[in-house]
Enzyme design. Structure first.
Site, PDB file in Angstrom:
ATOM      1  N   GLU A  49       2.459   3.469  -1.036  1.00  0.00           N
ATOM      2  CA  GLU A  49       3.870   3.115  -1.151  1.00  0.00           C
ATOM      3  C   GLU A  49       4.791   4.223  -0.649  1.00  0.00           C
ATOM      4  O   GLU A  49       5.808   3.949  -0.019  1.00  0.00           O
ATOM      5  CB  GLU A  49       4.164   2.819  -2.627  1.00  0.00           C
ATOM      6  CG  GLU A  49       5.424   2.026  -2.846  1.00  0.00           C
ATOM      7  CD  GLU A  49       5.507   1.556  -4.298  1.00  0.00           C
ATOM      8  OE1 GLU A  49       4.553   0.884  -4.766  1.00  0.00           O
ATOM      9  OE2 GLU A  49       6.505   1.869  -4.953  1.00  0.00           O
ATOM     10  N   ASP A  50       4.427   5.455  -0.909  1.00  0.00           N
ATOM     11  CA  ASP A  50       5.381   6.552  -0.699  1.00  0.00           C
ATOM     12  C   ASP A  50       4.977   7.604   0.323  1.00  0.00           C
ATOM     13  O   ASP A  50       5.681   8.607   0.466  1.00  0.00           O
ATOM     14  CB  ASP A  50       5.641   7.272  -2.038  1.00  0.00           C
ATOM     15  CG  ASP A  50       6.340   6.358  -3.031  1.00  0.00           C
ATOM     16  OD1 ASP A  50       7.084   5.464  -2.594  1.00  0.00           O
ATOM     17  OD2 ASP A  50       6.141   6.538  -4.245  1.00  0.00           O
TER      18      ASP A  50
END
Ligand code: ZN
Length: 193
Positions: A76-77
């Site tokens: 996600e990051d």
């Protein structure tokens, strides 16, 4: 501050050396992926996945789930690809990480709604990671409300976490009890009923 050496000591109480080495490799991978990122508290980002793993290790959760917990935010990051996780940690770990990864093609509010809607479909291991992640985020917030967040925004965050976790209940009494305790402290910290 709970660091990797403390996590390793905890793991030594119930896992064998080979699995602990795999977990350590996941830590090195995640630390490199999150290098330069920080939490809202200002701490290096890697402290967060280690804390999530610790919460699970305290419940003596299996090593595959612990590895997924350490990697739970990398898709996600960070720039990490699913192929890299597959190659280094295998398909079981990748599946759990993908289950707890938001689809960033949706706007923020839609992603939050999707977490609520998707929670009941999560596998048991993904539910444990989700519980530990929310425990960690709520306890950080109760101790250290994010700068610039009005109380209502903090309370809305607690409400949202409860709505997500409502969809995964019935999977782990210990983690759910801990989540309920941390929700209560967060609500007390934000002085609401
Ligand atoms: Zn997280």
């Amino acid at each position: 501050m709970f660091l990797i050496s403390d996590l390793v000591s905890l793991l030594e109480s119930y896992l064998d050396q080979k699995h602990i080495e795999e977990i350590y490799a996941a830590y090195l991978f995640s630390a490199e992926a999150h290098d330069g990122q920080h939490r809202l508290t200002g701490e290096p980002y890697i402290y967060h996945p280690i804390e999530v793993a610790r919460i699970l290790a305290e419940m003596r959760i299996d090593h595959t789930t612990i590895i997924a917990a350490i990697l739970h935010d990398v898709l996600e990051d960070t720039e990490t690809t699913p192929g890299e996780i597959l190659e280094s940690f295998g398909s079981d770990v990748l599946t759990i990480v993908q289950e707890v990864t938001d689809d960033k093609s949706f706007p923020k509010q839609a992603r939050k709604d999707l977490q609520i809607a998707g929670a009941p479909r999560l596998s048991e291991q993904a539910r444990w990671v989700k519980l530990a992640d929310k425990i960690c985020n709520l306890s950080d917030m109760a101790k250290n409300p994010p700068v610039g967040w009005p109380m209502e925004r903090c309370v809305a965050y607690v409400d949202w976490c409860e709505a997500v976790i409502a969809g995964v209940r019935g999977t782990h009494v210990g983690l759910e009890g801990r989540f309920d305790d941390v929700c209560e402290s967060a609500r007390n910290a934000f002085k609401v009923e």
